[in-house]
Scaffold this active site. Structure first.
Site, PDB file in Angstrom:
ATOM      1  N   TYR A 135       0.848  -1.201   0.000  1.00 21.77           N
ATOM      2  CA  TYR A 135       0.000   0.000   0.000  1.00 21.77           C
ATOM      3  C   TYR A 135       0.883   1.251   0.000  1.00 21.77           C
ATOM      4  O   TYR A 135       0.703   2.151  -0.824  1.00 21.77           O
ATOM      5  CB  TYR A 135      -0.927  -0.023   1.227  1.00 21.77           C
ATOM      6  CG  TYR A 135      -1.755   1.236   1.402  1.00 21.77           C
ATOM      7  CD1 TYR A 135      -2.994   1.363   0.786  1.00 21.77           C
ATOM      8  CD2 TYR A 135      -1.301   2.295   2.194  1.00 21.77           C
ATOM      9  CE1 TYR A 135      -3.759   2.516   0.942  1.00 21.77           C
ATOM     10  CE2 TYR A 135      -2.054   3.452   2.362  1.00 21.77           C
ATOM     11  CZ  TYR A 135      -3.281   3.551   1.731  1.00 21.77           C
ATOM     12  OH  TYR A 135      -4.035   4.702   1.892  1.00 21.77           O
TER      13      TYR A 135
HETATM   14  N1  LIG Z   1      -9.570   7.102   5.305  1.00 16.57           N
HETATM   15  C1  LIG Z   1      -8.390   7.620   5.536  1.00 16.57           C
HETATM   16  O1  LIG Z   1      -8.105   8.026   6.663  1.00 16.57           O
HETATM   17  C2  LIG Z   1      -7.375   7.742   4.415  1.00 16.57           C
HETATM   18  C3  LIG Z   1      -6.113   8.237   4.721  1.00 16.57           C
HETATM   19  C4  LIG Z   1      -5.180   8.371   3.715  1.00 16.57           C
HETATM   20  C5  LIG Z   1      -5.499   8.018   2.405  1.00 16.57           C
HETATM   21  N2  LIG Z   1      -6.737   7.522   2.118  1.00 16.57           N
HETATM   22  C6  LIG Z   1      -7.028   7.191   0.719  1.00 16.57           C
HETATM   23  O2  LIG Z   1      -8.355   7.569   0.400  1.00 16.57           O
HETATM   24  C7  LIG Z   1      -8.807   6.782  -0.694  1.00 16.57           C
HETATM   25  C8  LIG Z   1     -10.212   6.282  -0.388  1.00 16.57           C
HETATM   26  O3  LIG Z   1     -10.157   5.406   0.732  1.00 16.57           O
HETATM   27  P1  LIG Z   1     -11.233   5.484   1.888  1.00 16.57           P
HETATM   28  O4  LIG Z   1     -10.533   5.794   3.124  1.00 16.57           O
HETATM   29  O5  LIG Z   1     -12.355   6.327   1.447  1.00 16.57           O
HETATM   30  O6  LIG Z   1     -11.654   3.950   2.032  1.00 16.57           O
HETATM   31  P2  LIG Z   1     -12.865   3.091   1.472  1.00 16.57           P
HETATM   32  O7  LIG Z   1     -14.166   3.678   1.879  1.00 16.57           O
HETATM   33  O8  LIG Z   1     -12.578   1.699   1.868  1.00 16.57           O
HETATM   34  O9  LIG Z   1     -12.729   3.278  -0.102  1.00 16.57           O
HETATM   35  C9  LIG Z   1     -11.956   2.449  -0.913  1.00 16.57           C
HETATM   36  C10 LIG Z   1     -12.731   2.288  -2.200  1.00 16.57           C
HETATM   37  O10 LIG Z   1     -11.954   1.561  -3.140  1.00 16.57           O
HETATM   38  C11 LIG Z   1     -12.825   0.661  -3.814  1.00 16.57           C
HETATM   39  N3  LIG Z   1     -12.104  -0.493  -4.309  1.00 16.57           N
HETATM   40  C12 LIG Z   1     -11.297  -1.328  -3.608  1.00 16.57           C
HETATM   41  N4  LIG Z   1     -10.873  -2.329  -4.397  1.00 16.57           N
HETATM   42  C13 LIG Z   1     -11.426  -2.111  -5.622  1.00 16.57           C
HETATM   43  C14 LIG Z   1     -11.375  -2.797  -6.849  1.00 16.57           C
HETATM   44  N5  LIG Z   1     -10.683  -3.951  -6.984  1.00 16.57           N
HETATM   45  N6  LIG Z   1     -12.051  -2.315  -7.904  1.00 16.57           N
HETATM   46  C15 LIG Z   1     -12.771  -1.176  -7.782  1.00 16.57           C
HETATM   47  N7  LIG Z   1     -12.871  -0.474  -6.641  1.00 16.57           N
HETATM   48  C16 LIG Z   1     -12.208  -0.955  -5.577  1.00 16.57           C
HETATM   49  C17 LIG Z   1     -13.815   0.221  -2.743  1.00 16.57           C
HETATM   50  O11 LIG Z   1     -14.963  -0.322  -3.326  1.00 16.57           O
HETATM   51  P3  LIG Z   1     -15.772  -1.478  -2.545  1.00 16.57           P
HETATM   52  O12 LIG Z   1     -16.176  -0.891  -1.231  1.00 16.57           O
HETATM   53  O13 LIG Z   1     -16.912  -1.752  -3.430  1.00 16.57           O
HETATM   54  O14 LIG Z   1     -14.823  -2.610  -2.380  1.00 16.57           O
HETATM   55  C18 LIG Z   1     -14.052   1.537  -2.011  1.00 16.57           C
HETATM   56  O15 LIG Z   1     -15.114   2.268  -2.592  1.00 16.57           O
HETATM   57  C19 LIG Z   1      -7.792   5.666  -0.885  1.00 16.57           C
HETATM   58  O16 LIG Z   1      -6.992   5.963  -2.028  1.00 16.57           O
HETATM   59  C20 LIG Z   1      -6.946   5.718   0.380  1.00 16.57           C
HETATM   60  O17 LIG Z   1      -5.639   5.294   0.138  1.00 16.57           O
HETATM   61  C21 LIG Z   1      -7.679   7.382   3.095  1.00 16.57           C
END
Ligand SMILES: NC(=O)c1ccc[n+]([C@@H]2O[C@H](COP(=O)([O-])OP(=O)(O)OC[C@H]3O[C@@H](n4cnc5c(N)ncnc54)[C@H](OP(=O)(O)O)[C@@H]3O)[C@@H](O)[C@H]2O)c1
Length: 250
Positions: free
Chosen positions: A167
């Site tokens: 990651y």
């Molecule tokens: N939350 C935080 O604190 C945080 C911090 C730093 C960076 N980020 C970044 O923010 C971004 C969004 O993450 P989030 O925190 O919002 O988490 P999240 O709600 O788990 O979102 C991740 C998304 O990616 C999709 N996904 C995963 N595998 C996939 C695949 N094979 N094909 C298509 N879609 C796929 C998931 O879809 P499904 O649910 O349908 O699997 C989900 O909608 C990411 O790039 C993450 O690295 C988040």
């Protein structure tokens, strides 16, 4: 971005913007925010029911009717990427923005024990898929008068942190991809930037920090200002920059 930046209500009027990971977390919050500011949003993600949830929320809020394309970034073939961009071309005849939000964390482990299968899967979803989707969308984005690509990154992709494995490395790759593409397009109206969104209450965060009370973290909606700023015309000329949404939080 000015500290008091406030996006105009019609910031993204008549724009077509594609968002991956649009069924949850940051992707869903951004899709809703873009629609609320006038965009027609193309919802890309793995789980149809989650994309429909975003669709319904946008419609209920009076936004332009979105489009839904369920895609699995782990297994999408080159032909399917081209078919997707062809469909966008046929349905909308334009694309003004692309936000890459979809990502997998999958495993926290020291490098000694990190298994190859998981490594390849995370690299595929987090790095190869954004590369390929960007590539097939570039002809449409380059045709737009003012277009933007945003890569969602992470602090662990800017400074290495133990146990974040594929990651973390994939996010370093995303930062590199952003910089390379920004330089290749620097004399065009297309801008390319990354945002490290900061800690928010999402499934990915809960998985990484099971001991943390999710209520201690803000919802992704609290971090939308840089996502709007970089997607809209106010950031014209800003390219190749790594933004920190934690610092830009409302
Ligand atoms: N939350 C935080 O604190 C945080 C911090 C730093 C960076 N980020 C970044 O923010 C971004 C969004 O993450 P989030 O925190 O919002 O988490 P999240 O709600 O788990 O979102 C991740 C998304 O990616 C999709 N996904 C995963 N595998 C996939 C695949 N094979 N094909 C298509 N879609 C796929 C998931 O879809 P499904 O649910 O349908 O699997 C989900 O909608 C990411 O790039 C993450 O690295 C988040």
């Amino acid at each position: 971005m000015q500290a008091d930046y406030s996006p105009a209500p019609d910031l993204l009027k008549e724009r077509v913007i594609a968002v991956t990971g649009a069924g949850s977390g940051f992707g869903q919050a951004a899709a809703k925010a873009y629609a609320a500011h006038g965009a027609t949003v193309i919802l890309l993600g793995r789980t149809l029911s989650k994309l429909e949830e975003t669709y319904d929320a946008i419609e209920a809020a009076g936004g332009a009717q979105p489009a839904i394309f369920p895609i699995n970034l782990e297994s999408l073939t080159e032909q399917e990427y081209y078919a997707l961009s062809e469909t966008i071309y046929k349905e909308f005849n334009r694309l003004d923005g692309l936000l890459h939000c979809a990502a997998q964390l999958a495993l926290l482990s020291r490098i000694d024990d990190y298994d190859l299968e998981t490594w390849n899967k995370v690299m595929q979803v987090n790095l190869t898929a954004p590369f390929m989707l960007t590539q097939v969308c570039l002809p449409l984005l380059k045709r737009a008068d003012d277009a933007s690509i945003i890569f969602t990154s992470d602090q662990v992709g800017r400074k290495g942190k133990a146990y974040w494995g594929a990651y973390g490395v994939s996010k370093f790759g995303v930062e590199g991809l952003m910089q390379i593409l920004a330089e290749e397009t620097e004399n065009s109206p297309l801008r390319v930037n990354s945002i490290a969104p900061g800690a928010a209450r999402t499934a990915l965060r809960a998985w990484a920090y099971p001991g943390e009370d999710p209520q201690d973290r803000p919802l992704p909606e609290a971090f939308m200002r840089p996502f709007l700023y970089l997607m809209g015309p106010d950031s014209a000329g800003v390219t190749g920059q790594a933004f920190d949404a934690q610092a830009e939080k409302l």
